[in-house]
Structures are given as C-alpha cells and as structure tokens.
Design an enzyme around this catalytic site. Structure first.
Site: not given
Length: 307
Positions: A51-52, A54-55, A58-59, A74, A165
C-alpha cells in the site's frame, strides 16, 4: 491613542538532527506497551500487495487466511536509531490505549526479534486518505469530516494524548465515509500537568505558532497545536492548496516560520458561509489560549451542516 502590537520574539535557531546511531534489537514486549494480538497471529495473515513505503518500513494490504478479513500491516525494520526506537515504542503504547470509532484500530502487534522486525496489524481503510479530496469537498462534506475528526481529537485529548501530526495524509477514509485518525509516530502522552511537548516534530507545514516558537510554547496549551493543524488542514481541503502560502509556492522551514509566527492567520475565502468562516477562525487563532478546544468546536454552528 495609537495601539502598539507587541512584537513577537522567537528563537530562530533550528534544531540539529541527531546522529544516526543504530542500536541492537530492542524487545517491545518488555516495554510499557505489551504485545497486542486480539487472537490473531502473524501466521494467520497473508500479504496481498504494497500500500505504501516509507523510510522506516512498508505498509501491506493483507487478508486473514481463514476469515478473509482485510487489514493493513505496517512492517518496521529493527535496524533503528535510538530516536526511532523510542518513537515506535510510544506509538505502540498509544495503540494499546486507544479504542474509538474515530481512531484507526490496532488489531495486533507482532515481533520477530531474530530478524529485528515489528509488524502492526490495523484495520484497513479502503478510501485512502484525505489528500485526494483537496479542493473537491463541499462545506457540508467538510462539516461531516470535521465532526468525526474532532470527536477523535476530543477522545485522544481526554486520554492526555497529543497527536502532533494532524494533516490530510494521516486522516484515513473508508467507503462508508468514515474518517479516522492514524499514524501516532510523533504523538505524545502527557504524563504531568506541566509536560512540554511543543517540539520540532511532525510536518512543519501544519505546525502552530507556539511550536515554532519554543519559548512561547512552554506556557501554551499542549493540545491547542492539534487544533491549529486541524484548522489548516480543513481550509486546505476546501481551497485545494496549502492555505498559508500562495498557490504553487513550495513551503520551506524558514518561510513557514515567518508566515506562521509573524503573518496573519489564513481566512476562509469570500463566498463561504459565515459559519464556516467563524469555524476556521476559532481553529486558527495565533494565541493558543484563544483557540477553541475539540470539545468546544463540536458545538460550533458550522457542524450543524453535518446533521
């Protein structure tokens, strides 16, 4: 008699990022956040696709092999800096504490100490996030979204949790038009009445004046920063672009600091209802003590549009 506006003095020094020092694997099961499983084990779910990324990990979209239920998983690599280790432990503690229809629900936390990996199983929100709706929502839709987000913030603040956030990417939507708050990576639990949490974390585009101005922030309402971020986000969804800068201008730290700390708060554009203009104004007051709380905003006339 001329009125003289008090000049805001702020600390213009920017924080220096910490050195990236990696630690050996840390077992979160022994921390304050116990492992959650809700009867689901890591072997019960199967990855479908990404799905996505990041640093930090992974999701994945996953499904339960027996029930067919869809979840988001996640996965975070264990090769982490000290700061990120603390951040992940804090996120897990908050997920353990929360149980609300307005906050993305955690279904399980799985550890693989040998390979150094933590996986967080969460409910799957099939509508993506609110970023895709910028400029494409009516006041009535915004009122409906706002009511749900504010109920989530009111719930979190009642647990002494500050999100820090709030932005379109961290507000997830499903096919039933339910909006839920997600991503507690930089959130904080307030453990003492004088806890100070207005630090340089989160996405700077949505930071409140007191979070840029560390000296002023020490005496501010710790929850009011979430309301400022919410107000910026709601206005952004309506006008279709980041509202503190001219359309097309890319925000950078120095520009944002000047605009947020020295400029006038953004207003809803001409042509909006008086109720919406007032609602935005109640969220984006420069002084944190003058901003409405999440509970107060839930009683604002604008939200009657969602009933």
């Amino acid at each position: 008699m001329a009125l003289v506006r008090k000049r805001r003095q702020i600390n213009l020094r920017l924080p220096v990022p910490p050195l990236s020092v990696h630690l050996p694997w840390f077992s979160f099961a022994s921390s304050t956040a116990p492992v959650i499983n809700n009867g689901i084990s890591a072997s019960d779910v199967e990855k479908l696709h990404v799905l996505g990324r990041g640093s930090s990990g992974i999701v994945y979209k996953v499904h339960h092999k027996t029930t067919g239920e869809i979840y988001a998983l996640k996965s975070v690599n264990g090769d982490m800096s000290p700061a990120f280790t603390r951040q992940l432990a804090r996120e897990m503690e908050i997920l353990r504490r929360t149980d609300s229809p307005y906050v993305v629900r955690c279904q399980g936390i799985f550890e693989k100490p040998i390979v150094g990996e933590v996986s967080i199983l969460m409910e799957y929100m099939d509508g993506g996030n609110l970023e895709s709706l910028r400029g494409a929502v009516t006041e009535k839709q915004l009122a409906g979204f706002s009511r749900q987000i504010l109920k989530g913030l009111s719930y979190l603040h009642s647990l002494k949790i500050v999100h820090r956030d709030i932005k379109p990417a961290n507000l997830l939507l499903n096919s039933r038009n339910e909006v839920k708050i997600a991503d507690f990576g930089v959130s904080k639990i307030i453990t003492r009445s004088l806890d100070y949490c207005n630090s340089y974390v989160g996405t700077c585009a949505y930071m409140s004046p007191e979070r840029f101005d560390s000296a002023a922030g020490e005496n501010s309402d710790v929850y009011a920063g979430d309301i400022w971020s919410f107000g910026v986000m709601i206005l952004e969804l309506f006008v279709g672009h980041f509202p503190l800068l001219p359309q097309g201008q890319r925000p950078d730290w120095a520009t944002l600091m000047c605009v947020v700390c020295f400029g006038e708060p953004p207003r809803a554009p001409e042509g909006c209802s008086d109720e919406f203009r007032s609602f935005v104004d109640c969220c984006l007051r420069k002084e944190s003590s003058e901003r409405w709380t999440a509970s107060q905003l839930l009683g604002h006339p604008f939200l009657r549009e969602s009933l």
